[in-house]
Design an enzyme around this catalytic site. Structure first.
Site, PDB file in Angstrom:
ATOM      1  N   ASN A 238      10.016  -6.666  10.621  1.00 52.06           N
ATOM      2  CA  ASN A 238       8.638  -5.902  10.352  1.00 52.06           C
ATOM      3  C   ASN A 238       7.688  -6.140  11.343  1.00 52.06           C
ATOM      4  O   ASN A 238       6.804  -6.444  11.232  1.00 52.06           O
ATOM      5  CB  ASN A 238       8.291  -6.081   9.115  1.00 52.06           C
ATOM      6  CG  ASN A 238       7.311  -4.757   8.392  1.00 52.06           C
ATOM      7  OD1 ASN A 238       6.775  -4.195   9.256  1.00 52.06           O
ATOM      8  ND2 ASN A 238       7.066  -4.890   7.118  1.00 52.06           N
TER       9      ASN A 238
ATOM     10  N   TYR B 122      -0.812  -8.557  10.795  1.00 54.82           N
ATOM     11  CA  TYR B 122      -1.268 -10.001  10.471  1.00 54.82           C
ATOM     12  C   TYR B 122      -1.575 -10.738  11.536  1.00 54.82           C
ATOM     13  O   TYR B 122      -2.600 -11.493  11.230  1.00 54.82           O
ATOM     14  CB  TYR B 122       0.080 -10.657   9.636  1.00 54.82           C
ATOM     15  CG  TYR B 122       0.403 -10.026   8.345  1.00 54.82           C
ATOM     16  CD1 TYR B 122      -0.213  -9.409   7.543  1.00 54.82           C
ATOM     17  CD2 TYR B 122       1.987 -10.193   8.004  1.00 54.82           C
ATOM     18  CE1 TYR B 122       0.257  -8.619   6.463  1.00 54.82           C
ATOM     19  CE2 TYR B 122       2.426  -9.264   6.964  1.00 54.82           C
ATOM     20  CZ  TYR B 122       1.650  -8.775   6.122  1.00 54.82           C
ATOM     21  OH  TYR B 122       2.024  -8.171   5.221  1.00 54.82           O
TER      22      TYR B 122
ATOM     23  N   GLY C 107      -4.791  -2.231   3.275  1.00 53.89           N
ATOM     24  CA  GLY C 107      -4.166  -3.586   3.455  1.00 53.89           C
ATOM     25  C   GLY C 107      -5.112  -4.766   4.013  1.00 53.89           C
ATOM     26  O   GLY C 107      -5.190  -5.710   3.315  1.00 53.89           O
TER      27      GLY C 107
ATOM     28  N   VAL D 115       1.051  -1.027  -0.076  1.00 56.12           N
ATOM     29  CA  VAL D 115      -0.021   0.067   0.104  1.00 56.12           C
ATOM     30  C   VAL D 115       0.934   1.134  -0.072  1.00 56.12           C
ATOM     31  O   VAL D 115       1.976   1.395   0.855  1.00 56.12           O
ATOM     32  CB  VAL D 115      -0.987  -0.018   1.268  1.00 56.12           C
ATOM     33  CG1 VAL D 115      -1.835   1.097   1.304  1.00 56.12           C
ATOM     34  CG2 VAL D 115      -1.792  -1.272   1.385  1.00 56.12           C
TER      35      VAL D 115
ATOM     36  N   LYS E  71      -5.559   3.512   6.223  1.00 57.00           N
ATOM     37  CA  LYS E  71      -7.152   3.674   5.631  1.00 57.00           C
ATOM     38  C   LYS E  71      -7.783   2.124   5.661  1.00 57.00           C
ATOM     39  O   LYS E  71      -9.028   2.332   5.135  1.00 57.00           O
ATOM     40  CB  LYS E  71      -7.215   4.204   4.430  1.00 57.00           C
ATOM     41  CG  LYS E  71      -6.708   5.731   4.281  1.00 57.00           C
ATOM     42  CD  LYS E  71      -6.644   6.439   3.006  1.00 57.00           C
ATOM     43  CE  LYS E  71      -5.955   7.634   3.137  1.00 57.00           C
ATOM     44  NZ  LYS E  71      -6.063   8.026   1.620  1.00 57.00           N
ATOM     45  N   GLY E  72      -6.969   1.099   5.942  1.00 57.72           N
ATOM     46  CA  GLY E  72      -7.702  -0.095   6.053  1.00 57.72           C
ATOM     47  C   GLY E  72      -7.552  -0.996   4.522  1.00 57.72           C
ATOM     48  O   GLY E  72      -7.950  -1.793   4.292  1.00 57.72           O
TER      49      GLY E  72
ATOM     50  N   ASN F 147       5.385  -4.001  12.803  1.00 58.92           N
ATOM     51  CA  ASN F 147       4.182  -3.495  12.470  1.00 58.92           C
ATOM     52  C   ASN F 147       3.379  -4.526  11.678  1.00 58.92           C
ATOM     53  O   ASN F 147       2.156  -4.661  11.872  1.00 58.92           O
ATOM     54  CB  ASN F 147       4.172  -2.174  11.794  1.00 58.92           C
ATOM     55  CG  ASN F 147       4.745  -1.128  12.729  1.00 58.92           C
ATOM     56  OD1 ASN F 147       4.627  -1.280  13.879  1.00 58.92           O
ATOM     57  ND2 ASN F 147       5.484  -0.210  12.227  1.00 58.92           N
TER      58      ASN F 147
END
Length: 163
Positions: A128, A135, A101, A91, A98-99, A130
């Site tokens: 990673n 996930y 992903g 993204v 903004k949602g 974040n």
């Protein structure tokens, strides 16, 4: 599929420049831009030849492609079913939070179920944090006991010559 202000759809040849641009942005983010040897023509051939080796979804808002997911099918011998493997999801920086992903992952999960896949898998870099948190929040299990093995370049040539 329309989800809030993001429209998710299969990629078309016209999307190649946008997807390739995001592939390079992803490589920069991962500090791996020196490894990018792909080009738009190779990406086009991989996605749109007679027997494509991968597929892509794109997400667009305001007529601009701002996210992509590139995926292919793999196979599980234990399930005796194909799986859907997400190679890359990206993204653009300006559109994060903004949602999008999450919407892309949901669309891929729906596609996996439509295609009777036994698994939906992807890899994440261990640094990673974040992404790992994101996930896991989506219900994914980060597999602690598995490591990716990779043979490329000269090592691949040398391995093939050992026959």
């Amino acid at each position: 599929m329309l989800t809030s202000e993001l429209t998710i759809r299969p990629a078309t040849p016209a999307d190649i420049p946008a997807i390739f641009g995001m592939i390079f942005e992803l490589a920069v983010f991962e500090k791996l831009e020196h490894m990018v040897v792909a080009n738009e023509a190779a990406l086009h051939d991989s996605l749109f030849c007679d027997k494509p080796v991968c597929e892509a979804l794109v997400g667009e808002t305001g007529g601009e492609v701002v996210t992509f997911a590139l995926f292919f099918h793999n196979f599980s011998t234990f399930l005796c079913k194909k799986g859907l493997y997400l190679e890359d999801l990206y993204v653009q920086q300006a559109h994060r939070g903004k949602g999008y992903g999450k919407q892309m992952l949901v669309a891929l999960a729906q596609l996996a179920l439509e295609r009777d896949c036994g698994r939906f898998e992807w890899s994440v870099l261990d640094w990673n944090a974040n992404a790992i948190k994101f996930y896991e929040g989506m219900g994914a299990t980060v597999m602690p006991d598995w490591r990716i093995c990779r043979v490329t370049g000269d090592a691949l040539t040398q391995l093939s010559a050992q026959g």
